[in-house]
Every structure is written in C-alpha cells, then in structure tokens.
Motif scaffolding. Structure first.
Motif, PDB file in Angstrom:
ATOM      1  N   LEU C  26      15.810  13.607  -8.142  1.00  0.00           N
ATOM      2  CA  LEU C  26      16.907  12.959  -7.429  1.00  0.00           C
ATOM      3  C   LEU C  26      17.508  11.936  -8.387  1.00  0.00           C
ATOM      4  CD1 LEU C  26      18.407  12.705  -4.716  1.00  0.00           C
ATOM      5  CD2 LEU C  26      16.767  10.924  -4.083  1.00  0.00           C
ATOM      6  N   SER C 112       9.001  -3.772   3.244  1.00  0.00           N
ATOM      7  CA  SER C 112       9.069  -2.430   2.674  1.00  0.00           C
ATOM      8  C   SER C 112       7.984  -2.297   1.604  1.00  0.00           C
ATOM      9  CB  SER C 112      10.465  -2.162   2.119  1.00  0.00           C
ATOM     10  OG  SER C 112      10.801  -3.148   1.156  1.00  0.00           O
ATOM     11  N   ARG C 113       7.946  -1.164   0.950  1.00  0.00           N
ATOM     12  CA  ARG C 113       6.834  -0.836   0.032  1.00  0.00           C
ATOM     13  C   ARG C 113       6.501  -1.976  -0.925  1.00  0.00           C
ATOM     14  NH1 ARG C 113       2.986  -0.475  -2.587  1.00  0.00           N
ATOM     15  NH2 ARG C 113       2.307   1.168  -3.996  1.00  0.00           N
ATOM     16  N   TYR C 114       7.514  -2.553  -1.532  1.00  0.00           N
ATOM     17  CA  TYR C 114       7.276  -3.557  -2.567  1.00  0.00           C
ATOM     18  C   TYR C 114       7.601  -4.968  -2.094  1.00  0.00           C
ATOM     19  CZ  TYR C 114       7.069   0.637  -5.409  1.00  0.00           C
ATOM     20  OH  TYR C 114       6.724   1.875  -5.910  1.00  0.00           O
ATOM     21  N   GLY C 157       5.009   0.486 -11.783  1.00  0.00           N
ATOM     22  CA  GLY C 157       5.575   1.066 -10.576  1.00  0.00           C
ATOM     23  C   GLY C 157       4.819   0.738  -9.305  1.00  0.00           C
ATOM     24  N   THR C 158       3.657   0.104  -9.409  1.00  0.00           N
ATOM     25  CA  THR C 158       2.925  -0.247  -8.197  1.00  0.00           C
ATOM     26  C   THR C 158       3.015  -1.744  -7.871  1.00  0.00           C
ATOM     27  OG1 THR C 158       0.833  -0.724  -9.324  1.00  0.00           O
ATOM     28  CG2 THR C 158       1.238   1.569  -8.713  1.00  0.00           C
ATOM     29  N   ARG C 238      16.107  -0.343   0.360  1.00  0.00           N
ATOM     30  CA  ARG C 238      15.182  -1.387   0.820  1.00  0.00           C
ATOM     31  C   ARG C 238      14.489  -2.074  -0.344  1.00  0.00           C
ATOM     32  NH1 ARG C 238      12.131   0.017   6.401  1.00  0.00           N
ATOM     33  NH2 ARG C 238      13.973   0.559   7.623  1.00  0.00           N
ATOM     34  N   THR C 241      11.948   1.627  -4.526  1.00  0.00           N
ATOM     35  CA  THR C 241      11.663   3.035  -4.248  1.00  0.00           C
ATOM     36  C   THR C 241      12.916   3.810  -3.851  1.00  0.00           C
ATOM     37  OG1 THR C 241      10.060   4.496  -3.196  1.00  0.00           O
ATOM     38  CG2 THR C 241      11.094   2.857  -1.776  1.00  0.00           C
ATOM     39  N   ASP C 242      13.872   3.119  -3.229  1.00  0.00           N
ATOM     40  CA  ASP C 242      15.077   3.795  -2.750  1.00  0.00           C
ATOM     41  C   ASP C 242      16.138   3.982  -3.833  1.00  0.00           C
ATOM     42  OD1 ASP C 242      14.209   4.060  -0.173  1.00  0.00           O
ATOM     43  OD2 ASP C 242      15.238   2.291   0.591  1.00  0.00           O
ATOM     44  N   THR C 247      14.281   9.872  -9.682  1.00  0.00           N
ATOM     45  CA  THR C 247      13.058  10.096  -8.931  1.00  0.00           C
ATOM     46  C   THR C 247      12.584  11.509  -9.213  1.00  0.00           C
ATOM     47  OG1 THR C 247      13.868   8.625  -7.190  1.00  0.00           O
ATOM     48  CG2 THR C 247      12.025  10.070  -6.630  1.00  0.00           C
TER      49      THR C 247
ATOM     50  N   PHE D 110      10.236   8.585   0.716  1.00  0.00           N
ATOM     51  CA  PHE D 110       9.770   7.500  -0.142  1.00  0.00           C
ATOM     52  C   PHE D 110       8.708   6.643   0.535  1.00  0.00           C
ATOM     53  CE2 PHE D 110      14.334   8.021  -1.622  1.00  0.00           C
ATOM     54  CZ  PHE D 110      13.978   8.881  -2.635  1.00  0.00           C
ATOM     55  N   PRO D 111       7.903   5.947  -0.290  1.00  0.00           N
ATOM     56  CA  PRO D 111       6.880   5.076   0.284  1.00  0.00           C
ATOM     57  C   PRO D 111       7.490   3.919   1.056  1.00  0.00           C
ATOM     58  CG  PRO D 111       7.019   4.772  -2.106  1.00  0.00           C
ATOM     59  CD  PRO D 111       7.864   5.968  -1.762  1.00  0.00           C
ATOM     60  N   SER D 112       6.728   3.350   1.967  1.00  0.00           N
ATOM     61  CA  SER D 112       7.203   2.222   2.761  1.00  0.00           C
ATOM     62  C   SER D 112       6.059   1.219   2.920  1.00  0.00           C
ATOM     63  CB  SER D 112       7.724   2.715   4.114  1.00  0.00           C
ATOM     64  OG  SER D 112       6.718   3.437   4.795  1.00  0.00           O
ATOM     65  N   ARG D 113       6.297   0.158   3.656  1.00  0.00           N
ATOM     66  CA  ARG D 113       5.358  -0.957   3.727  1.00  0.00           C
ATOM     67  C   ARG D 113       3.911  -0.528   3.948  1.00  0.00           C
ATOM     68  NH1 ARG D 113       1.966  -4.160   3.338  1.00  0.00           N
ATOM     69  NH2 ARG D 113       1.725  -6.182   4.351  1.00  0.00           N
ATOM     70  N   TYR D 114       3.706   0.369   4.890  1.00  0.00           N
ATOM     71  CA  TYR D 114       2.344   0.736   5.258  1.00  0.00           C
ATOM     72  C   TYR D 114       1.961   2.133   4.767  1.00  0.00           C
ATOM     73  CZ  TYR D 114       2.954  -3.305   8.264  1.00  0.00           C
ATOM     74  OH  TYR D 114       3.196  -4.570   8.723  1.00  0.00           O
ATOM     75  N   ASP D 118       3.190   6.871  -2.973  1.00  0.00           N
ATOM     76  CA  ASP D 118       3.184   6.981  -4.436  1.00  0.00           C
ATOM     77  C   ASP D 118       1.763   6.930  -5.007  1.00  0.00           C
ATOM     78  OD1 ASP D 118       3.736   4.276  -3.280  1.00  0.00           O
ATOM     79  OD2 ASP D 118       3.266   3.619  -5.305  1.00  0.00           O
ATOM     80  N   ARG D 238      10.594   4.237   9.365  1.00  0.00           N
ATOM     81  CA  ARG D 238       9.789   4.592   8.191  1.00  0.00           C
ATOM     82  C   ARG D 238       8.301   4.420   8.446  1.00  0.00           C
ATOM     83  NH1 ARG D 238      12.576   3.100   2.485  1.00  0.00           N
ATOM     84  NH2 ARG D 238      14.606   4.017   2.894  1.00  0.00           N
ATOM     85  N   ASP D 239       7.948   3.378   9.160  1.00  0.00           N
ATOM     86  CA  ASP D 239       6.552   3.163   9.553  1.00  0.00           C
ATOM     87  C   ASP D 239       6.529   2.118  10.650  1.00  0.00           C
ATOM     88  OD1 ASP D 239       6.717   0.654   8.291  1.00  0.00           O
ATOM     89  OD2 ASP D 239       5.816   1.402   6.447  1.00  0.00           O
ATOM     90  N   THR D 241       6.590  -0.943  10.888  1.00  0.00           N
ATOM     91  CA  THR D 241       7.463  -2.119  10.851  1.00  0.00           C
ATOM     92  C   THR D 241       8.804  -1.867  11.515  1.00  0.00           C
ATOM     93  OG1 THR D 241       8.184  -3.939   9.429  1.00  0.00           O
ATOM     94  CG2 THR D 241       8.601  -1.716   8.614  1.00  0.00           C
TER      95      THR D 241
END
Lengths: 266, 266, 266, 266
Positions: C26, C112-114, C157-158, C238, C241-242, C247, D110-114, D118, D238-239, D241
């Motif tokens: 992507l 969100s993820r990060y 990336g984490t 967000r 990741t978005d 990707t 894509f990954p999200s908060r919970y 990845d 997404r999760d 949240t």
C-alpha cells in the motif's frame, strides 16, 4: 546536627488467607536482627501449615521461611526491637566509585523486573545530570515526591517503574521502584526494603529504598510517609519480587491483614 | 548411558571499542575456575584502560573486573581449561522441594528484568502441567526449540521473554530468557549463564540456562547450537543484565570482536 | 499579524526496494489535493509491479494505491503544488466543545497503537492543567521540544509514545506521537500527518501533527525542523500505522530512498 | 445448509453512575438500525445530564451521543429490533484481495491500541500459514477458544491482545482483541463490535469481532458464549477504545448496571 535516635518498637502483625488447595509459601515477615536494629524478642506462629523451614544463609537480606499452607491459614508475628539509627544526610554523602563496590553490591546496579533502569539513562542524565553525589539521590527522591501522587489501589503486581513514571500515581511500592530505577540509571546501587513503619497511616507493610553511598547502605523513603528512624527492616532485594511478605506458589485469598507497630519504653 | 567427557579447550577472545569519553566498564570474559571446569592457564590483557579492579567475593558467579576505559580500548583473553561434564539427562531428575532450596538458589525463582515469569503461570500450567520433574524442563526446552526461530538481529537490549514469546523469533539470549521464564513460572529455579561454546557457528559469546533440579544446577541450551560438554562458563546471573561480557556506564562503539574456542590435546 | 503565504513547491521522491517474493504494497506518497494545497501537476510511476489500484473514497485522508511488488521495485513521484497556508497562532484558538465534534473527528480523541493517551491523563492534568485552549496545545508542543532529544535511529517500528516519554529521545514520528498522545489525554482531537517538508535537513519524509481547535485541523510540528508553510501533506491517520508511505504485506529490503522538495517560481 | 433466522428482541439496559464533578460523556448504547437488524422502536432516556447531542454522520459505525453528566446519572435504553441473520460459514468464504478493499475497510488492516498485530506476523504465519481463506479465520477463532480461559476480572482497561496472549486468560473484550490481532497480522481486515447478546449468561454488554471476507463483514464470537443470530450490534470500531458504551472524560463511579435482552413474538 541530626542526632542518632534510640527507640524500642513493639510489632504485631497477622495475616489470614484461605487456601482452596495446598500451596508452597515463602513467608518474610520476621525482622532483620543486626546493625541498627537489634531484636529483644520475637515469635512467629503459624496455623494451617506444615513444618516451617527457615531459609538459611542470607540473614542479612531477611529471614524467610518456607511452609506449605492449606485451608484456613494464619501467620502471626510478634517482636520487640531496638532501633538505633540516624536519618542519613544524603547531601553530604559521596557516590562510591564503581571499582570499590563490593561484589554483593554490584548486582544492585542492574535493572530488575520492576525497575527498568536501562530505559531511564537519558532522562536521568537530563534531569539530574548537574547534581553530584548524595545530592543527586536527594534530588531524585524529591522529584518523585513532587511529580507523583500517592493513590491507594493505583497499581498492581505487574506495575513497573516505567508504568508509574507515565501514570504519575502509585503506592509505596511504586515510589520505591522509581527511586531505585533513577538511582541505578545514574550508576548508584539501589535496592528495596520491606519494613514495619512506625506512624505509617493507615498501618501496613511499607516499602522503602536503600542507596549505596559512601560505602554503606542508607535508607530513603520517597513517599515521606514514615520517619526513617521508625523503620524496622524485614527483607531486602532487587525490587518487590524479592521482598514480598507472602509469596504464594499457587492460589489463595487474603481474608484479613493487620499490622501494628508502636513505640514502647525500653 | 551418557558418559562423562573430559576435554581441554583453548580460548582466545578479543574486544575492541572506541570510547569518545572515559567510562567505567565492568568486564566479564574470564572463565569460572572450579567444579566441572578447571583452569590450566589464563591471561586477561587490556589496552586503553586504567588499573583493573577485580570484583572480589562471588567468584562462583563469575570473575568480573572493573576498569575505566578511554580512547581505543582492547581487551584480550586467553585461557586453557579442562572441562569434565556429563550432559544432564533431565528426564531422570526430580524437582527439588521448595523448602530444601539453599538461600542462594531461592532468588532464581523470581521474575527479573527480561524474564517476567509472573505473567506466564497460566500458560505454563496449561502447556506443561501434565509433565513432572525434569521431564517438564525438557518439555519446555523442546517447546521453545519447536516454536521459536533463531534469527540473527531479531532482538535488542530491551527485548524480554514476553516479547520473544509473541514474536517467535530471537537469538541465544532470548531462547535462554524464555526457558528461564517458563521454569520459574513452574517453580523451578533457573538462571542464565554466559559461555564460550565449542562448535558454535558462527563463533560468538553464547548464552544458556542452568536449572536447579535434584539439588544441583544443570546446563541446558534451548537453541541446541552447541554441545553441553563444550561449554565453558563465564558468568552466572538472573538474566542477560547480570552476565553481559561488557557493561559500559557511558557510551562506546564496538569496532571489532572475535571469539575463538577449540579443542586441544591435554 | 502572521501573513498567509503562497508558494509553489516541486517534489521528486523515489523509493527502491528488493522483493525476494511478491508482496502486496500500500503506497502513500502522492499529496493531498485540496484546501490549503492545490496540485498543479503530479505523476506516480512504478517499476516492478502489477497494475496500480487506487484506494477510492477517502481522498481527504490521503491518496493511497495498492500494488503487487516483486523483484527490483521502484516508485517515483513528481508533483508541483501550490501551498497557501498561514501558520496557526495556537494560543488564540479555543478548544472545541466535545458535543460539537463532527463524527469523523471523534475517533481522534481515542488512543491508538502508538499513542496510549489513556495512560497519560494524570500527567497531562498535572503538567498542563492550568493552561486552557490552544495555549495548552502550545505548552504541550513546547514541553516535548524542551524535554526530548531528536536522535536519528533512536526508535523503531514498535516504539510508542510511552516508550519515547521514558527514553526522552526520538525522531519526528516519536515527537508527533507524543504530542498526539498528550492532546488526546486532554480531550483535544489529534491526528498524524505525513508530509513533504521544505527545508527539512537532511531531506526525508516528515511526520507532523494536526490538532482540532476551534472547529478545524491545525498543523503543528513539535520537532520545529521545518516551517509549517512548507509542508505538503500526504496522508492523515491516527498514528504512524495509518500513514506509512510504504506498507508491505510481506518482506522487502529498501535499497535506496530520495526525497526532494524545493520552492519554485509560480 | 444453515438457515437464515428472523427473530425479534426486546432490549432494556440501564447504567447508573455517580459524578463528583461534571464530565463530558460519549454514550454508545443505542443499536444500529439497518442491514440485518431493523429497529421497530427504541428510546434513550437520561437523568442527570444536560442536553443530548447525537454524533451525526457515521451511523453505520454506531449511534453515539454526547452529553454532560453530573451528580447521580442514569441512562436507560429500550429497544425492539428484528434481526435477520445467517451465521456465517467462514470456511466457505474467500479472503478479499487487498486491492479490492474499500477505503473504509483498509484501516482495519492496521494495528490499534489493544491489537498490536504488527508483533504477531511471525506467530500467525507459523501457526495458521497452511490454512487459507475463511478457514484460516475459523482456525484462529478455534485456537483462541482452545488456548485461553474465560475468567471474569482477569483483565482491565490497559490489557492488550499481547498481554492476553501471554496470560492465557481474558474476558470477551480480550478474546475479541486476540482474534482481531491474529486476523490483521494475516492481512484480513478485522474490527470490534459491541452488542447486546441474547442468551449471554450472566447478561452484560458483549464484544465480538467482524471479519471482512469475500466482500462483506461477518460476525464471529471467539468466546462462543452467545449465538451469532442473537447479537444486536451497537457500535463498531478498531478495538475496545472506539466502542465503549460509556466514555467518560473525567471521573465517575458506576453504581449499578443492568442489561436485558430477550426474544419476543414479532
């Protein structure tokens, strides 16, 4: 000048648990005998357990006892102890050069389960880099007191110093973990101490810190909830995992707990 | 029956670093002398350092040396050592009852920086609950070998056993952390050992595990990359943080590293 | 008073990757056309790919393209774009009451993820609780600039905002994550924007923040590395990741990357 | 062949909170009207609040309402809804090629908060790499059911899929997070759905998963605690949240909660 105090404390602590199935338990509620705290008398009595097996050979780190608990379990501990301690004047103490650290102190430089000091090196250098020696340790303890709220129930058994640093809330365990973490990140050996704490309100087991400065361990309580001279040390370790008053290898439910310490006439 | 082997190994290891600023270093590359490995000769030589200050008092956990490094730093270590070791037959070994654990072994029951064994109790009970004694330890080591890929560069200095358990990739450090974590979660004392490893390819420092079974420590290598009888132990600790061959209190850049171990005639 | 600037930018960006096996990709390197940035011309060309499939229907969040890459892959993007933008004067902007937030803005209130904003509520209340409205957002951006070092290669990336908050180091991605996290923890919608950034040195893709204040999104760059009026927005989301420019659903190795943006005469 | 069911459900849910200070609240307890669930009637009534401000514009993701709560707060929701749904036969469904994913679906990759998908790519490839299409999704849901225990109170608001994967315990929220995480790690769009769940015992809000397979969203409940045809969807995101039934921007204490759903004659 700060005067050395001498005081006698009476301790009575009781733990009640229910064990649905028998489980091994490592009990650490007896106090250390030696140095600035000398036992006059003490007695540990346990119901709902097989024979007690003291862990021999490391009494300076705490007196611990293995037992197998089942059903309704109760442990009671009574002690009379004389404490002779001068609250340390951290600012006057120098940092011990690494090359002079005794073998048993070196391991307290490293990160542990709840004290990820390896992640805090940059923060500590930025925030406390200009202060040297024991004054650095004092600045760290003050920073924690100023930036973190003591909130009962705000942490649990998985909470690390990093978690508390973000959340800005914790209990004595978390305050201690943060100070240990900061100190180690600055190259100062630091360890955790469980204690009976005179005037702690509400009464409970307490957790404080020992820092290795100028060749000796010095007690610091970043929560400022109890006077240093009223602490009676129980167990010493890298962090909370080593000093739990009751490590259960299985499952149990606490049904009651009481901790009492009061000053008495010698 | 497995036979006890006797073999002599020659070790030559060299570390080169550049220090932009002087920094304290704790060096752990000398081998342990005693038990199943006896030194014939060894010599540590260091360039770019002030005086060496051996850490005295805990040689059974490794021989460590403080120094202050600056500029171009080189450490060279040469040793001849006789190893007499029988690979353990884990399945035949019993788990030592907790109440019989020596004081120095008890701390290896608890979680540490990279081994969050407290988070794995349920997994271990589910996955290995039906196997008892040393067979449980063997099943754990097999599980790791079967479920995790050895991938160079797949972890870093912050990677914990939990991270590796999710990622299913790691290096020797991570394989060791996972086995230690599983064992402790099942109540078996476990610690980490750095070693020179004969036939490890490519040659490098190796990290393996010691489990306390039937009253003694037993070596296990969950990576299966090197024979147990060809391991020469350097340092022992709770996890990677205790046994690093080079702990730098400051910043430095590694410029070269070579590790050589070969079998020689006695 | 700050004047609205009008400027034309020429963009040329090129990505080279090697794919050992075909993988879905992507791609998000084309710029948004509309609002304060109007396309004059642009062209995306790709070698080493099957047909391009633009993702239709959300162009306001970025123009993204699916493709299947294999072997030696190269994407080149050229654009001419006119940017008409006044750097926001955050201090003068009010926080929009929650009940007036459009549906598409509400989701940018949540973690969100990060950006684990749920963990930062107490910190944000303590540190920025006395400042209101856009001034709070400005104080947050300033805090990050003052307390965190921009260090290339210090994250991966984490890395989450919490990690960076502890480590006090990061790159543009991490500075953005921290500001987004603080803003959301204070109830201010915040999202991440990838951009071509005029005068960014060294040239690279940039990551900045948009905050919803007084009924509109406003660009903020907590790194202060590039002028707001020289940003050309690519994708919005967000967190990192978005909005990744590439990707990859599989594995590939980047072999080269160049990003160029310069001001040209209109 | 599985038959499409048609059933009418009556829902009555009530939330009671105490607010020491006024706080913004985003309420999401009204059900989605459209597709396989059609509203016959519904009514939301709130005490202890200022005016209700519905969030307009994204009703397909749920109907949410802003309000400002204070003092004793009570929200009551009543609905009658006809559900017409065939439980999906996952095994027969194909994975949609990425290039055919609608814009609104792409973000659920894509990954999200919970859901740190990845971190799980290697695990998913190892464990489910041999199964294709919807059968892969079924295998993932089965794995979770087989490897994780449903234990009330075993997680909290910070628990991620990674945490649950290690702990092997969780509630519906955690089961959903794990399935979403696995699916995304395998390139399958996945999102979380809050729902009223007929026959859930004890009655409560439920959380389940929607997977995008063969061009549409399909409901899956990895806990197997409630029949798919008895789910009435409330909110999608997404999760956890995004779909909380009560997002409080401040502090409050829940004093009571009741959730009732029963089948009634049409």
């Amino acid at each position: 000048m700060v005067r050395e105090t001498v005081a006698r404390y009476r301790i009575d602590a009781q733990l009640d648990y229910e064990f649905a199935e028998p489980a091994d338990v490592l009990l650490a509620m007896e106090v250390i005998d030696g140095g600035d705290q000398l036992l006059v008398e003490d007695l540990l009595t346990v119901d709902g357990s097989g024979p007690l097996a003291p862990v021999l050979g490391e009494e300076s780190l705490g007196r611990r006892t293995w037992l197998q608990a089942s059903g309704s379990f109760r442990a009671h501990y009574h002690a009379l102890v004389d404490v002779t301690r001068m609250p340390p004047d951290l600012e006057t103490l120098g940092v011990t050069p690494h090359s002079q650290l005794p073998a048993l102190v070196v391991s307290y430089l490293f990160p542990s389960r709840y004290c990820e000091s390896d992640r805090f090196e940059q923060f500590v250098a930025r925030e406390f880099g200009d202060v040297q020696g024991g004054a650095k340790a004092r600045a760290m303890a003050d920073w924690i007191y100023d930036h973190v709220d003591y909130v009962s129930g705000s942490s649990d058994g998985t909470t690390t110093a990093g978690d508390s640093f973000i959340k800005r809330q914790g209990v004595c365990r978390d305050f201690a973990h943060m100070l240990i973490t900061f100190a180690r990140a600055a190259g100062i050996p630091a360890r955790m101490v469980s204690a009976y704490a005179w005037r702690l309100d509400p009464p409970d087991f307490h957790a404080v810190v020992e820092l290795w400065l100028e060749g000796a361990w010095h007690l610091v309580d970043p929560t400022r909830l109890a006077p240093i001279e009223g602490l009676v040390r129980i167990a010493v370790g890298r962090d909370a995992t080593d000093i739990s008053f009751m490590t259960i290898f299985g499952a149990a439910e606490m049904t009651a707990q009481s901790v009492m310490i009061e000053q008495v006439d010698a």
